[in-house]
Design a protein around this motif. Structure first.
Motif, mmCIF file in Angstrom:
data_model
loop_
_atom_site.group_PDB
_atom_site.id
_atom_site.type_symbol
_atom_site.label_atom_id
_atom_site.label_comp_id
_atom_site.label_asym_id
_atom_site.label_seq_id
_atom_site.Cartn_x
_atom_site.Cartn_y
_atom_site.Cartn_z
ATOM 1 N N ASP A 22 0.699 -1.044 0.094
ATOM 2 C CA ASP A 22 0.051 0.015 -0.070
ATOM 3 C C ASP A 22 0.766 1.098 -0.017
ATOM 4 N N TRP A 23 1.686 1.384 -0.978
ATOM 5 C CA TRP A 23 2.570 2.566 -1.229
ATOM 6 C C TRP A 23 1.636 3.634 -1.368
ATOM 7 N N GLN A 301 -8.048 -2.888 -5.385
ATOM 8 C CA GLN A 301 -7.701 -4.198 -5.776
ATOM 9 C C GLN A 301 -6.743 -4.088 -6.895
ATOM 10 N N LEU A 302 -7.047 -3.285 -7.697
ATOM 11 C CA LEU A 302 -5.881 -3.073 -8.951
ATOM 12 C C LEU A 302 -4.878 -2.315 -8.388
ATOM 13 N N ARG A 303 -4.858 -1.073 -7.599
ATOM 14 C CA ARG A 303 -3.771 -0.615 -7.155
ATOM 15 C C ARG A 303 -2.954 -1.685 -6.094
ATOM 16 N N ARG A 304 -3.746 -2.380 -5.255
ATOM 17 C CA ARG A 304 -2.850 -3.430 -4.552
ATOM 18 C C ARG A 304 -2.009 -4.254 -5.505
ATOM 19 N N ALA A 305 -2.713 -4.936 -6.524
ATOM 20 C CA ALA A 305 -2.039 -5.811 -7.319
ATOM 21 C C ALA A 305 -1.023 -5.216 -7.829
ATOM 22 N N ALA A 306 -0.984 -4.016 -8.548
ATOM 23 C CA ALA A 306 0.181 -3.226 -9.294
ATOM 24 C C ALA A 306 1.394 -3.056 -8.028
ATOM 25 N N ALA A 308 1.491 -4.718 -5.324
ATOM 26 C CA ALA A 308 2.432 -5.955 -4.801
ATOM 27 C C ALA A 308 3.441 -6.571 -5.795
ATOM 28 N N VAL A 309 3.280 -6.387 -7.184
ATOM 29 C CA VAL A 309 4.254 -6.769 -8.151
ATOM 30 C C VAL A 309 5.510 -5.859 -7.954
ATOM 31 N N VAL A 310 5.353 -4.628 -7.965
ATOM 32 C CA VAL A 310 6.500 -3.736 -7.941
ATOM 33 C C VAL A 310 7.151 -3.889 -6.696
ATOM 34 N N ALA A 311 6.388 -3.992 -5.499
ATOM 35 C CA ALA A 311 7.162 -4.265 -4.139
ATOM 36 C C ALA A 311 7.629 -5.283 -4.150
ATOM 37 N N HIS A 312 7.399 -6.401 -4.549
ATOM 38 C CA HIS A 312 8.124 -7.814 -4.957
ATOM 39 C C HIS A 312 9.580 -7.557 -5.294
ATOM 40 N N PHE A 313 9.557 -6.699 -6.182
ATOM 41 C CA PHE A 313 11.139 -6.668 -6.902
ATOM 42 C C PHE A 313 11.578 -5.656 -6.028
#
Length: 699
Positions: A22-23, A301-306, A308-313
């Motif tokens: 949740d940036w 959920q769209l924001r959280r999905a995006a 999650a992907v960026v935060a993973h890296f």
């Protein structure tokens, strides 16, 4: 027991309500600005090219520099547009100067022209898209000579029939739409043809094939769904769209329902398909969904999905301390890139930062965060066109697919298996092997006939015969199946690979039928060699079933070091016989299983039906996740017409089951019924579809 040191911290995390996904918008801007600040360090004197450090790509130094400019220009455009130009004057000035230089035919750092190298056609789309997006702050402030040079630079796209019939169609549409808006040449026929091609590639349930091969990967989201929406917002596009945009958004909406279910609990996207060095570009379709205001997936959920992907890296230190994106996944690994990729290629990742183009007052930033499917519970669903069953498990945060319809091959062709497409399973927490040997020899997540010389068969192009979710009294079960003409291949060398398997001289071994029954972290893999080709001797073959590959840092140490699997180390356990089991082995031994533990992950395999022997295969420098990979395998004798069954598991080490399970088959004419007793004690009964008895529409 053999112990290896891990490469990285635990890659699987239990779902939580923590704010790491949740940036704030300021955090997004800071991440984007770091990439942009670093890019400017590596610019040429005239800013026309950006050469990131690293070995030259297969298309040469000049193309590398153009990629570096054009791909970071995408991010600069998002940043400027999202700020409505405020506070971004220096950034706009930098890239505006790069444009002046890039189209100057006498500049040393001018851009490679579209008629000089085909890769320029790809980069031209980024240039045109951002010139339209930032029109008041860049295009309108270019002098007339430069504007005319830009038009001349882009003009060769008109009438060019050499564009591949893939997602490249959108590069021609975007460029010509911009040219039309600034009084340049354009062709209504070209645009109509490209839009018609896009529609030919549309499949069921919002999925789109990247070309006429069975190509389903991240390009579906970051290209084939992203460009239609971005294009619809370009100046004049509405006049060209002919009312098609609402239908594009309906397909996007349906696709996103599957896409959000393909993100792991740690934010990892699926490690499958080509161009994985673009990493968090996988976040792009979620931002596009927010832009398009899709009705079915909440903004939060769209924001959280995006995120999650960026935060993973970001959690994996991407980019590194120098601020540069490398060719790799969590770390640099050149084998993951295409052979032609250069140091600027990874910057297509910036598509995943498209959200910074949404201004601070856009409702996506205020929307309440909505958990991802993997954070809310277990997930079991199909992607019918791709022949996938998706299984996500909340307890370990892993999303897996079993794959029986995607191989990046044309129907009926016999080619090598692409390790990025044709394996039976892919996941968010385990990567396919992808070195040269992996292209030549299917091992992990495969079923192969292996001859006396050690050659393993390939299955592309397999025929999909079943994909569904069955509601059983014991619970839901995902089922997918395919049949292949298993074949050996003598390789024909090639300079460049674009994702498809290798080509060469083919020797057909026989027909092999594979059924996957999926429940939670488990797959029961049923295999039958339906027939062998004349002259192919069953006694000279073995049937090898490969499990999930896990990777670590170091070569094996001495055994019995007293470490437990859940201590963050890799452990390889189980017997390792290098033999072909005899058909006289009538019972499965209690220890006929193999497991690999790595970074709190467990990959296990066990025979349930048939005389299977367990072993573990290791491969060096074969995985994007670490220098040493280990794959548990089961080897059976080949008995045409007889079934084997294998339990394949991928989960966290602490949740790994002892593998107790059972399979019972009952044949009634052409019908086969299978009852599975799963490791948790649940029993399910399913009827198998066989070649000629079932079909899957609209693949």
């Amino acid at each position: 027991m053999t112990v290896l040191q891990p490469r990285s911290p635990q890659r699987v995390s239990a779902p939580s309500a923590a704010t790491r996904f949740d940036w704030s918008r300021d955090e997004w801007l800071a991440y984007a600005d770091r990439l942009l600040d670093t890019a400017r360090i590596f610019a040429s004197p005239g800013h026309g090219r950006i050469h990131f450090p690293g070995a030259e790509g297969g298309y040469g130094h000049a193309v590398d520099g153009l990629e570096g400019f054009a791909r970071t220009f995408l991010l600069a455009g998002f940043r400027i547009a999202g700020a409505r130009g405020e506070g971004t004057g220096e950034l706009a000035d930098f890239y505006r100067q790069g444009i002046v230089t890039g189209v100057d035919p006498d500049a040393d750092d001018r851009w490679v022209r579209l008629d000089e190298h085909a890769q320029a056609k790809v980069e031209a789309a980024s240039l045109a898209l951002v010139l339209d997006m930032t029109r008041p702050w860049i295009w309108d402030r270019l002098d007339e000579v430069t504007q005319q040079r830009v038009i001349a630079y882009l003009a060769p796209v008109v009438g060019d029939s050499t564009y591949p019939k893939t997602n490249w169609l959108w590069f021609r549409v975007v460029v010509q739409t911009f040219l039309r808006s600034v009084g340049g040449p354009w062709s209504a026929d070209d645009i109509a043809d490209d839009l018609a091609l896009h529609d030919e590639l549309v499949r069921d349930d919002g999925w789109i094939s990247d070309g006429f091969e069975r190509s389903y990967d991240h390009y579906v989201g970051w290209a084939l769904h992203t460009y239609p929406v971005l294009w619809s917002r370009m100046q004049g596009a509405g006049e060209l769209a002919g009312g098609r945009t609402p239908a594009d958004i309906v397909r996007l909406d349906r696709f996103l329902q599957d896409a959000v279910a393909l993100i792991g609990g740690d934010g990892s996207p699926l490690i499958q398909g080509r161009s994985l060095i673009y990493r968090f570009a996988a976040a792009a379709p979620f931002w596009i969904g927010a832009m398009a205001e899709v009705p079915s997936v909440p903004l939060g959920q769209l924001r959280r999905a995006a995120n999650a992907v960026v935060a993973h890296f970001a959690d994996a230190a991407v980019p590194g301390e120098d601020g540069v994106l490398t060719m790799g996944w969590h770390h640099e690994w050149r084998e993951l890139a295409q052979s032609y990729s250069g140091p600027g290629s990874p910057y297509w990742a910036v598509k995943g930062l498209l959200g910074v183009a949404l201004p601070a007052d856009h409702p996506v930033w205020a929307a309440q965060s909505t958990p991802l499917p993997i954070e809310s519970g277990d997930e079991l669903r199909t992607v019918r066109p791709a022949g996938w069953v998706i299984s996500g498990t909340q307890a370990d945060g892993i999303v897996r697919i079993v794959n029986h319809g995607t191989d990046h091959a044309a129907d009926g062709s016999l080619v090598g298996d692409s390790p990025l497409y044709a394996r039976i399973g892919y996941a968010t927490a385990a990567g396919p092997l992808a070195n040269q040997r992996a292209w030549e020899e299917p091992l992990e997540q495969s079923v192969a006939l292996v001859d006396a010389a050690g050659r393993a068969t390939h299955r592309a192009a397999m025929d999909l015969i079943d994909v569904r979710v069955q509601d059983d009294e014991g619970g839901r079960v995902g089922i997918a199946a395919s049949v292949s003409r298993a074949h050996w291949i003598d390789i024909r060398p090639t300079a460049h690979r674009h994702g498809s398997g290798i080509e060469g001289e083919i020797e057909v071994a026989g027909a092999v039928e594979v059924h996957s029954l999926v429940r939670g972290p488990w797959e029961v893999r049923l295999v039958r060699v339906d027939s062998l080709e004349p002259g192919v001797d069953a006694a000279s073959l073995s049937l090898r079933v490969g499990g999930w590959a896990l990777a670590a840092d170091e070569a094996p140490r001495s055994p019995n070091e007293g470490l437990r699997p859940n201590e963050g180390r890799i452990t390889v356990s189980g017997p390792s016989p290098r033999r072909t089991p005899s058909s006289q082995d009538t019972e499965n031994r209690a220890d006929a299983a193999a497991s690999v533990f790595a970074d709190a992950l467990s990959s296990g395999i066990r025979p349930l039906l048939g005389a299977g022997a367990a072993s573990v295969e290791t491969r060096e420098d074969a995985s994007p996740l670490g220098p040493l990979a280990a794959v548990p395998v089961i080897t059976f004798p080949v008995e045409p017409g007889a079934w084997t069954a294998t339990l394949v598991e991928l989960t966290s080490a602490e949740l790994a089951s002892p593998g107790d399970a059972a399979v019972a088959l009952e044949a009634d004419g052409d019908q086969t019924t299978v009852t599975v007793t799963w490791p948790d004690g649940t029993a399910t009964t399913s009827r198998l579809a066989h070649p000629g008895t079932a079909s899957v529409a609209n693949r």
